[in-house]
Motif scaffolding. Structure first.
Motif, PDB file in Angstrom:
ATOM      1  N   HIS A  86      59.393 115.816  -8.755  1.00 28.28           N
ATOM      2  CA  HIS A  86      57.963 115.625  -8.527  1.00 28.28           C
ATOM      3  C   HIS A  86      57.675 115.310  -7.055  1.00 28.28           C
ATOM      4  O   HIS A  86      58.407 114.560  -6.413  1.00 28.28           O
ATOM      5  CB  HIS A  86      57.439 114.493  -9.415  1.00 28.28           C
ATOM      6  N   TYR A  87      56.603 115.881  -6.560  1.00 32.05           N
ATOM      7  CA  TYR A  87      56.147 115.607  -5.195  1.00 32.05           C
ATOM      8  C   TYR A  87      54.705 116.077  -5.083  1.00 32.05           C
ATOM      9  O   TYR A  87      54.230 116.882  -5.894  1.00 32.05           O
ATOM     10  CB  TYR A  87      57.017 116.347  -4.168  1.00 32.05           C
ATOM     11  N   LYS A  88      54.013 115.541  -4.097  1.00 25.81           N
ATOM     12  CA  LYS A  88      52.653 115.978  -3.796  1.00 25.81           C
ATOM     13  C   LYS A  88      52.669 116.592  -2.409  1.00 25.81           C
ATOM     14  O   LYS A  88      53.016 115.924  -1.436  1.00 25.81           O
ATOM     15  CB  LYS A  88      51.676 114.805  -3.859  1.00 25.81           C
ATOM     16  N   ILE A  89      52.295 117.852  -2.340  1.00 28.49           N
ATOM     17  CA  ILE A  89      52.411 118.575  -1.078  1.00 28.49           C
ATOM     18  C   ILE A  89      51.577 117.924   0.018  1.00 28.49           C
ATOM     19  O   ILE A  89      51.964 117.928   1.197  1.00 28.49           O
ATOM     20  CB  ILE A  89      52.009 120.060  -1.274  1.00 28.49           C
ATOM     21  N   GLU A  90      50.446 117.303  -0.355  1.00 30.07           N
ATOM     22  CA  GLU A  90      49.591 116.685   0.661  1.00 30.07           C
ATOM     23  C   GLU A  90      50.219 115.427   1.254  1.00 30.07           C
ATOM     24  O   GLU A  90      49.798 114.950   2.311  1.00 30.07           O
ATOM     25  CB  GLU A  90      48.210 116.360   0.078  1.00 30.07           C
ATOM     26  N   GLU A  91      51.230 114.883   0.578  1.00 30.01           N
ATOM     27  CA  GLU A  91      51.906 113.694   1.097  1.00 30.01           C
ATOM     28  C   GLU A  91      53.060 114.045   2.032  1.00 30.01           C
ATOM     29  O   GLU A  91      53.672 113.152   2.625  1.00 30.01           O
ATOM     30  CB  GLU A  91      52.413 112.838  -0.064  1.00 30.01           C
TER      31      GLU A  91
END
Length: 206
Positions: A86-91
């Motif tokens: 899991h990851y958030k591209i904006e972060e």
């Protein structure tokens, strides 16, 4: 027996099919339960994952790219579980730290056994191991290019004993490349056309 009819087994169900049919078409025409809505017939959706048995030989493939064979046993595989990475591209804001962030998200990537299971399972002939190695080395643009033909069937994920999830490594590589670099010129041009068209339409309404 009519030589134009091919006997085979799909999901344990004995069916007969024409020799020009793919496994997806044979399953549809044979009335195999729970397969009627599977497959785009173009090799791009990755949903028709099958395990094939030819005597003692067991392989995997996409059913829309596999023609029927006499005596073939095919089993449609269930979808993969939800991604574990899991990851958030904006972060992801600092490209200098991207390699270390990659290894935080995909810690298994550095443990590749080079067993070639992912390569053998890929119906698109992608150099999966090489793509993972490129991503692990921080060469995300090259890794994304290596996975360019990937349709996210995730057969390579199923074949990996280290649970690296190579298909998602490829997707991550393409995403971060686009995130930190200019988009392809044709996409930039098309988006600008859409923006201009929208602003023009807004002006007409006033």
């Amino acid at each position: 027996m009519d030589k134009t009819i091919i006997p085979l087994t799909i999901n344990g169900m004995a069916i007969e099919a024409r020799p020009d049919m793919t496994l997806v078409e044979a399953a549809w025409h044979g009335g195999v339960p729970r397969v009627s809505g599977v497959g785009c017939l173009e090799g791009v959706c990755g949903s028709c994952r099958v395990m094939l048995r030819r005597g003692k030989d067991v392989t995997v493939a996409l059913a829309c790219q596999t023609f029927v064979e006499a005596g073939l046993e095919a089993v449609f595989l269930p979808p993969q579980e939800a991604p574990r990475h899991h990851y958030k591209i904006e972060e992801l804001t600092d490209s200098w730290e991207m390699q270390s962030r990659f290894h935080e998200i995909f810690p298994e990537a550095s443990r590749c056994r080079h067993c070639h299971g992912c390569v053998k399972s890929c119906p698109k002939g992608i150099a999966v191991e090489e793509g993972v190695a490129l991503a692990a080395a921080g060469r995300f643009h090259d890794a994304g290019e290596a996975f360019f033909e990937c349709v996210m069937c995730e057969l390579c994920d199923s074949a990996c004993p280290e649970q690296i999830a190579p298909a998602h490594v490829g997707l991550f590589s393409r995403r971060v490349t686009a995130h930190f670099h200019l988009r392809p010129p044709n996409l930039i041009h098309r988006l600008e056309e859409l923006r201009q068209g929208r602003s023009g339409a807004s002006g007409d309404d006033q």
